[in-house]
Design a protein around this motif. Structure first.
Motif, PDB file in Angstrom:
ATOM      1  N   TYR A   1       1.070  -1.401  -0.357  1.00 34.87           N
ATOM      2  CA  TYR A   1       0.109  -0.118   0.208  1.00 34.87           C
ATOM      3  C   TYR A   1       0.803   1.030  -0.262  1.00 34.87           C
ATOM      4  N   ASP A   2       2.117   1.213   1.019  1.00 36.39           N
ATOM      5  CA  ASP A   2       3.276   2.549   1.118  1.00 36.39           C
ATOM      6  C   ASP A   2       3.106   2.379  -0.376  1.00 36.39           C
ATOM      7  N   CYS A   3       3.916   1.698  -1.145  1.00 35.72           N
ATOM      8  CA  CYS A   3       4.989   1.714  -1.883  1.00 35.72           C
ATOM      9  C   CYS A   3       3.973   2.575  -3.422  1.00 35.72           C
ATOM     10  N   MET A   4       2.626   1.518  -3.262  1.00 34.00           N
ATOM     11  CA  MET A   4       1.370   2.331  -4.392  1.00 34.00           C
ATOM     12  C   MET A   4       1.150   3.358  -4.169  1.00 34.00           C
ATOM     13  N   SER A   5       0.858   4.400  -2.995  1.00 35.71           N
ATOM     14  CA  SER A   5       1.194   5.640  -2.583  1.00 35.71           C
ATOM     15  C   SER A   5       1.831   6.328  -3.206  1.00 35.71           C
ATOM     16  N   ARG A   6       3.721   6.371  -4.344  1.00 40.13           N
ATOM     17  CA  ARG A   6       4.113   6.628  -4.159  1.00 40.13           C
ATOM     18  C   ARG A   6       4.708   6.104  -5.403  1.00 40.13           C
ATOM     19  N   GLN A   7       3.764   5.584  -6.436  1.00 41.08           N
ATOM     20  CA  GLN A   7       3.483   5.271  -8.187  1.00 41.08           C
ATOM     21  C   GLN A   7       4.647   4.311  -8.332  1.00 41.08           C
TER      22      GLN A   7
END
Length: 66
Positions: free
Chosen positions: A4-10
């Protein structure tokens, strides 16, 4: 499942764990690992198990607990 955290950073990183508090997927870079004592009812009291279990939390939940 993706972190989730990586997805919020594209970014697209596979999740290797889930946060035990909020359920977010976590990669190795974003997972916080802590020991968790396991208790079990035993007669009129409680007993603890050894070794301790692992507990994964995301950065947000980890900071909220500190």
């Amino acid at each position: 499942m993706k972190c989730y955290d990586c997805m919020s950073r594209q970014q697209s990183t596979p999740a290797v764990a889930l946060c035990t508090r909020c359920g977010a997927g976590l990669c190795l870079d974003h997972a916080h690992v802590a020991p968790q004592i396991v208790h079990e009812s035993a007669g009129t009291g409680r007993s603890t198990h050894s070794p301790e279990a692992r507990r994964f939390t995301c950065g947000l939940c980890h900071e909220a607990e500190v």
